[in-house]
Design an enzyme around this catalytic site. Structure first.
Site, PDB file in Angstrom:
ATOM      1  N   GLU A 121       0.846  -1.106   0.064  1.00 54.22           N
ATOM      2  CA  GLU A 121       0.092   0.048  -0.014  1.00 54.22           C
ATOM      3  C   GLU A 121       0.844   1.310  -0.015  1.00 54.22           C
ATOM      4  O   GLU A 121       2.008   1.218   0.604  1.00 54.22           O
ATOM      5  CB  GLU A 121      -0.910   0.034   1.251  1.00 54.22           C
ATOM      6  CG  GLU A 121      -1.569  -1.137   1.422  1.00 54.22           C
ATOM      7  CD  GLU A 121      -2.550  -1.159   2.713  1.00 54.22           C
ATOM      8  OE1 GLU A 121      -2.260  -0.330   3.525  1.00 54.22           O
ATOM      9  OE2 GLU A 121      -3.099  -2.133   3.169  1.00 54.22           O
ATOM     10  N   LYS A 123       1.887   4.472   1.550  1.00 54.37           N
ATOM     11  CA  LYS A 123       2.430   5.117   2.833  1.00 54.37           C
ATOM     12  C   LYS A 123       1.950   6.583   2.657  1.00 54.37           C
ATOM     13  O   LYS A 123       2.585   7.370   2.332  1.00 54.37           O
ATOM     14  CB  LYS A 123       3.578   4.682   3.556  1.00 54.37           C
ATOM     15  CG  LYS A 123       3.605   5.257   4.975  1.00 54.37           C
ATOM     16  CD  LYS A 123       4.722   4.878   5.650  1.00 54.37           C
ATOM     17  CE  LYS A 123       4.979   5.176   7.038  1.00 54.37           C
ATOM     18  NZ  LYS A 123       4.652   6.522   7.482  1.00 54.37           N
ATOM     19  N   ASP A 125       1.119  10.210   3.599  1.00 61.40           N
ATOM     20  CA  ASP A 125       1.656  11.157   4.666  1.00 61.40           C
ATOM     21  C   ASP A 125       0.552  11.984   5.197  1.00 61.40           C
ATOM     22  O   ASP A 125       0.644  13.351   4.726  1.00 61.40           O
ATOM     23  CB  ASP A 125       2.677  12.231   3.903  1.00 61.40           C
ATOM     24  CG  ASP A 125       3.657  12.625   4.836  1.00 61.40           C
ATOM     25  OD1 ASP A 125       3.698  12.108   6.218  1.00 61.40           O
ATOM     26  OD2 ASP A 125       4.854  13.033   4.366  1.00 61.40           O
ATOM     27  N   TYR A 232      -7.238   2.354   5.639  1.00 60.09           N
ATOM     28  CA  TYR A 232      -6.518   1.030   5.335  1.00 60.09           C
ATOM     29  C   TYR A 232      -6.412   0.091   6.492  1.00 60.09           C
ATOM     30  O   TYR A 232      -5.691  -0.737   6.263  1.00 60.09           O
ATOM     31  CB  TYR A 232      -5.033   1.604   5.158  1.00 60.09           C
ATOM     32  CG  TYR A 232      -4.635   2.481   6.276  1.00 60.09           C
ATOM     33  CD1 TYR A 232      -4.399   1.866   7.390  1.00 60.09           C
ATOM     34  CD2 TYR A 232      -4.087   3.927   5.969  1.00 60.09           C
ATOM     35  CE1 TYR A 232      -3.748   3.224   8.563  1.00 60.09           C
ATOM     36  CE2 TYR A 232      -3.860   4.797   6.821  1.00 60.09           C
ATOM     37  CZ  TYR A 232      -3.499   4.436   8.169  1.00 60.09           C
ATOM     38  OH  TYR A 232      -3.008   5.008   9.305  1.00 60.09           O
ATOM     39  N   LYS A 321      10.650   3.285   3.708  1.00 55.85           N
ATOM     40  CA  LYS A 321      10.479   4.729   3.620  1.00 55.85           C
ATOM     41  C   LYS A 321      11.179   5.215   2.567  1.00 55.85           C
ATOM     42  O   LYS A 321      12.483   4.641   2.272  1.00 55.85           O
ATOM     43  CB  LYS A 321      11.232   5.422   4.935  1.00 55.85           C
ATOM     44  CG  LYS A 321      10.431   5.357   6.005  1.00 55.85           C
ATOM     45  CD  LYS A 321       9.098   6.075   6.016  1.00 55.85           C
ATOM     46  CE  LYS A 321       8.848   7.348   6.976  1.00 55.85           C
ATOM     47  NZ  LYS A 321       9.791   7.843   8.182  1.00 55.85           N
ATOM     48  N   CYS A 415      25.375  46.325  -5.547  1.00 55.70           N
ATOM     49  CA  CYS A 415      25.563  45.330  -6.462  1.00 55.70           C
ATOM     50  C   CYS A 415      26.923  44.647  -5.942  1.00 55.70           C
ATOM     51  O   CYS A 415      27.725  45.229  -5.709  1.00 55.70           O
ATOM     52  CB  CYS A 415      25.706  45.478  -7.770  1.00 55.70           C
ATOM     53  SG  CYS A 415      26.457  44.266  -8.778  1.00 55.70           S
ATOM     54  N   CYS A 418      29.682  45.022  -8.783  1.00 60.17           N
ATOM     55  CA  CYS A 418      30.553  46.121  -8.860  1.00 60.17           C
ATOM     56  C   CYS A 418      30.238  47.341  -8.126  1.00 60.17           C
ATOM     57  O   CYS A 418      30.884  48.290  -8.374  1.00 60.17           O
ATOM     58  CB  CYS A 418      30.048  46.655 -10.622  1.00 60.17           C
ATOM     59  SG  CYS A 418      28.018  47.133 -10.374  1.00 60.17           S
ATOM     60  N   CYS A 433      20.676  45.432 -11.065  1.00 55.66           N
ATOM     61  CA  CYS A 433      22.138  46.446 -11.081  1.00 55.66           C
ATOM     62  C   CYS A 433      22.005  47.211 -12.620  1.00 55.66           C
ATOM     63  O   CYS A 433      21.797  46.394 -13.387  1.00 55.66           O
ATOM     64  CB  CYS A 433      23.190  45.353 -11.021  1.00 55.66           C
ATOM     65  SG  CYS A 433      24.822  46.356 -11.690  1.00 55.66           S
ATOM     66  N   CYS A 438      28.687  46.428 -15.751  1.00 55.01           N
ATOM     67  CA  CYS A 438      28.983  45.573 -14.126  1.00 55.01           C
ATOM     68  C   CYS A 438      29.492  44.372 -14.610  1.00 55.01           C
ATOM     69  O   CYS A 438      29.209  43.659 -15.369  1.00 55.01           O
ATOM     70  CB  CYS A 438      27.616  45.461 -13.466  1.00 55.01           C
ATOM     71  SG  CYS A 438      27.649  44.025 -12.409  1.00 55.01           S
TER      72      CYS A 438
HETATM   73  S1  IVH Z   1      -1.189   0.624   8.774  1.00 57.33           S
HETATM   74  C1  IVH Z   1      -0.849  -1.066  12.563  1.00 57.33           C
HETATM   75  N1  IVH Z   1      -1.012   1.545   6.473  1.00 57.33           N
HETATM   76  O1  IVH Z   1       1.870   5.349   8.981  1.00 57.33           O
HETATM   77  C2  IVH Z   1      -0.778  -0.798  11.416  1.00 57.33           C
HETATM   78  N2  IVH Z   1      -0.581   2.892   8.061  1.00 57.33           N
HETATM   79  O2  IVH Z   1       4.268   5.135  10.640  1.00 57.33           O
HETATM   80  C3  IVH Z   1      -1.287   0.665  11.364  1.00 57.33           C
HETATM   81  N3  IVH Z   1       0.074   5.129   7.451  1.00 57.33           N
HETATM   82  O3  IVH Z   1       0.261   5.542  12.256  1.00 57.33           O
HETATM   83  C4  IVH Z   1      -0.966   1.495  10.286  1.00 57.33           C
HETATM   84  N4  IVH Z   1      -0.354   4.890   5.415  1.00 57.33           N
HETATM   85  O4  IVH Z   1      -0.517   7.026  10.222  1.00 57.33           O
HETATM   86  C5  IVH Z   1      -0.994   1.877   7.877  1.00 57.33           C
HETATM   87  N5  IVH Z   1      -1.409   2.206   4.005  1.00 57.33           N
HETATM   88  C6  IVH Z   1      -0.991   2.617   5.518  1.00 57.33           C
HETATM   89  C7  IVH Z   1      -0.466   3.738   5.815  1.00 57.33           C
HETATM   90  C8  IVH Z   1      -0.240   3.929   7.262  1.00 57.33           C
HETATM   91  C9  IVH Z   1       0.299   5.868   6.219  1.00 57.33           C
HETATM   92  C10 IVH Z   1       0.388   5.847   8.440  1.00 57.33           C
HETATM   93  C11 IVH Z   1      -0.184   5.707   9.819  1.00 57.33           C
HETATM   94  C12 IVH Z   1       0.629   5.069  10.804  1.00 57.33           C
HETATM   95  C13 IVH Z   1       1.849   5.558  10.313  1.00 57.33           C
HETATM   96  C14 IVH Z   1       2.852   4.830  11.131  1.00 57.33           C
END
Ligand code: IVH
Length: 685
Positions: A121, A123, A125, A232, A321, A415, A418, A433, A438
């Site tokens: 999945e 991640k 932000d 998720y 990450k 400047c 110059c 300038c 210059c």
């Molecule tokens: S699962 C026990 N799935 O990442 C597992 N977390 O660094 C619960 N996050 O607190 C999290 N995308 O805020 C999961 N596809 C995803 C996610 C995700 C972002 C965040 C979430 C979690 C943090 C952990």
């Protein structure tokens, strides 16, 4: 023993730094460390604790879910703990995790082992939220908090349209859904523009603005902030159906009306998982929300249960990450550079930092207003962002780390090259300038004249030009053509061969076609495309001296702004003098030719191209030149204005997908060769 004492002190110090950063991130929505620096502290503490296990106390940040609670909201106890995720930063570390998982699973019977597959999945932000529904009605929404207790943000979450308030299908006694509240990038940009207009501080990134917008006392503010949501994870369910896999729970969530991310995929092979992670990383800038990695989760729920969790994170999932695109570093100073038109551009000198895949030590600050708006000052810690191919940007200061004696930066009055005055005219955002002579401007103008886009004089980069200018050998492009090898030999770092080579390169540039000379003159608004058009009408530099607006207006596609700029350039005594002196040394008489005998029809006039991957019969530059010489335009990324994406070997995946999505015509090298010859296939028939 002494070692242990030192380790203990270092651990206490690391814990304090991590806890302070947690408060800034989770409570104040205003981080003082980049994610990268934060993760490094956690890794350092983990290593220390594994060498000295006595230091691993239950309340160490390595054993807890990171997060603190603010007093703004009522605390709510989670139905079950909201965990964090362990991070890995490389495929080697991911392999270690696969090994640990397989070792755990190998203790089970073979039937169970066969069930081992994974869901990948993005991640997201944003910030984690738990949503509780009783009999199908949303009754509580809470932030993650410290994992056991979160902050009650129900009233705010109720304003987010992507989150269902009432579930249509079936009434379940209790349902808990977890996911990420995020701010779409477009909404983030619009919000920051609005903040700027109102003179309010801008948000550093979509994650902070999502957290800051959700954690508001007044839900009306949240309502105005266009937040969205991806679910998720299914939490507690009472009185509902049973599930055997994570994918089933996601399908169920989608059926109930929760947004489930479309990039989520199932995979059983480790190689394939890595490919999918790479793919997500490549596509991250095509998404309209930010992701900072990929999450790999075991799909089978019974396997998950058997593997269990540590005190802070499940063993059945891992976060991979991506390399950082945002860092926090010291702004050592702010200086001003002088461009070829005299424009004075402020830029930051940064303590070098690895961001967006390269080490960044300089970043433009654009102009005075930007510096004031961002309120960045020398010796501030600043957030630096470099996303993909985009140039590095200083986002803003970390106010919590500002030195107490800090003073706002002021634009220099003179400047730096110059010593002449810098002038900012009314209604303009830039300082200039105004002394055409210059030395800084001269160096930039001549470097531009010699550059690859213009006269392409090999060996004449900015440093060399600077040397020639400071030794008063050149002040105008035509002076280059009067240089003798003996002049150069008197200078540092020149020997017989290098001097000869440079003189030959300068001499060789005399046969460059007129359009390149025009580009080299740096006439305002005249780039390669306009220069090619002008050179198709005005056949030589001497003809340019007598050109009238009326002549230029006959050129198809050449607007008034460009025509006026050209006429102004040849009428202004100073710039006219530069053209005249070039004519005197015999430059710009070659007409529209790239090399002797070659001339091109403007088959690609009005067409826009993007080139990606390696072509076999052209270098990238040659391909681009072939396009511009025929009147076409080349850009770096597909947009709605792009007509063709030319695809070679190993093309960039993000350019391809973007072109596909926009319906841009995708052609291979053979089709490209045909197009060069006969122009737009669509037009021809
Ligand atoms: S699962 C026990 N799935 O990442 C597992 N977390 O660094 C619960 N996050 O607190 C999290 N995308 O805020 C999961 N596809 C995803 C996610 C995700 C972002 C965040 C979430 C979690 C943090 C952990």
């Amino acid at each position: 023993m002494e070692d242990f004492e030192a380790a203990k002190n270092r651990a206490a110090e690391l814990r304090q730094l991590i806890e302070d950063a947690d408060v800034a991130y989770y409570v104040k929505d205003s981080p003082t460390l980049s994610d990268y620096d934060y993760d490094e502290l956690v890794v350092a503490l983990k290593e220390l604790e594994s060498s000295f296990p006595e230091l691993r106390t239950p309340n160490s940040p390595t054993q807890k879910v990171g997060g603190s609670l603010s007093r703004l909201f009522t605390p709510v106890r989670h139905v079950s703990a909201m965990m964090s995720l362990d991070n890995v930063f490389s495929f080697e570390e991911l392999d270690d995790w696969f090994l640990r998982v397989k070792r755990g699973v190998s203790q089970l019977d073979s039937l169970d082992q066969a069930k081992l597959d994974f869901v990948i999945e993005p991640k997201i932000d944003g910030l984690a939220i738990s949503l509780v529904y009783e009999s199908g009605v949303l009754v509580r929404a809470a932030t993650r908090g410290d994992g056991r207790t979160g902050e009650d943000v129900t009233a705010n979450v109720e304003t987010i349209s992507a989150i269902p308030k009432r579930l249509e299908s079936g009434v379940i006694d209790l349902l808990e859904v977890r996911g990420e509240v995020y701010m779409p990038i477009a909404a983030f940009k619009a919000l920051n523009e609005h903040q700027q207009i109102q003179g309010k501080p801008v948000f550093a990134n979509p994650r902070n603005s999502a957290a800051g917008s959700l954690r508001q006392k007044d839900p009306k503010v949240t309502a105005s902030r266009s937040l969205s949501f991806w679910s998720y994870q299914l939490g507690e369910v009472r009185g509902g159906r049973d599930f055997t896999t994570h994918l089933q729970t996601l399908e169920y969530l989608a059926d109930l009306g929760f947004p489930v991310n479309p990039s989520i995929v199932l995979s059983a092979s480790e190689t394939d998982i890595k490919e999918r992670i790479n793919d997500l990383n490549e596509r991250r800038h095509d998404l309209d929300y930010e992701i900072d990695g990929a999450v790999v989760k075991i799909n089978d729920l019974s396997l998950r249960e058997r593997l269990g969790s540590t005190s802070r994170a499940p063993r059945w999932a891992i976060a991979y990450k991506f390399p950082p695109e945002e860092q926090i570093t010291l702004l050592e100073d702010i200086m001003v550079s002088i461009g070829k038109s005299g424009k004075a551009t402020p830029f930051g000198i940064l303590k070098p930092v690895l961001v967006g895949g390269s080490t960044v030590s300089l970043a433009t600050l654009h102009n005075e207003d930007q510096v004031i708006l961002k309120d960045v000052r020398p010796l501030d810690y600043v957030i630096v962002r470099k996303a993909g191919d985009v140039i590095p940007e200083i986002v803003g200061p970390v106010l919590a780390r500002r030195p107490t004696n800090s003073q706002p930066w002021t634009f220099p009055k003179t400047c730096p090259m110059c010593g002449g005055v810098l002038v900012r005219r009314e209604n303009e955002s830039d300082y200039f300038c105004i002394d055409y002579f210059c030395s800084g401007q001269i160096v930039q103008r001549i470097s531009h004249f010699a550059s690859r886009e213009a006269m392409d004089i090999e060996g004449l980069g900015e440093q060399r030009v600077s040397q020639l200018v400071s030794n008063r050998l050149v002040t105008s492009p035509s002076d280059l053509y009067r240089l003798q090898a003996e002049d150069l030999l008197r200078l540092d770092k020149f020997a017989d061969i290098s001097a000869r080579k440079l003189i030959d390169a300068i001499e060789g540039s005399k046969s460059r076609p007129l359009y390149r000379v025009l580009v080299g003159l740096a006439i305002r608004h005249v780039g390669a495309t306009a220069a090619i058009k002008i050179a198709s009408k005005v056949k030589s530099l001497s003809e340019l001296l007598v050109v009238e607006s009326a002549d230029l207006s006959e050129i198809e596609g050449l607007g008034e702004i460009i025509s006026n700029s050209v006429v102004k350039f040849v009428r202004d005594p100073i710039t006219r003098g530069i053209v005249e002196s070039l004519v005197e040394v015999g430059i710009g008489e070659a007409g529209l030719q790239e090399g002797p005998g070659e001339s091109f029809d403007l088959t690609l006039s009005g067409l826009s191209f993007v080139v990606t991957g390696t072509l076999s019969s052209f270098t990238r530059e040659q391909a681009e030149r072939a396009i511009t010489l025929r009147g076409g335009k080349v850009t770096s990324a597909p947009s709605t204005k792009t007509n063709y994406l030319v695809v070679g070997e190993n093309p960039g995946a993000s350019k391809l997908t973007k072109a596909e999505r926009l319906g841009v015509r995708i052609i291979d090298e053979n089709e490209f060769l045909e197009t060069l010859e006969r122009g737009d296939g669509d037009k021809v028939g």
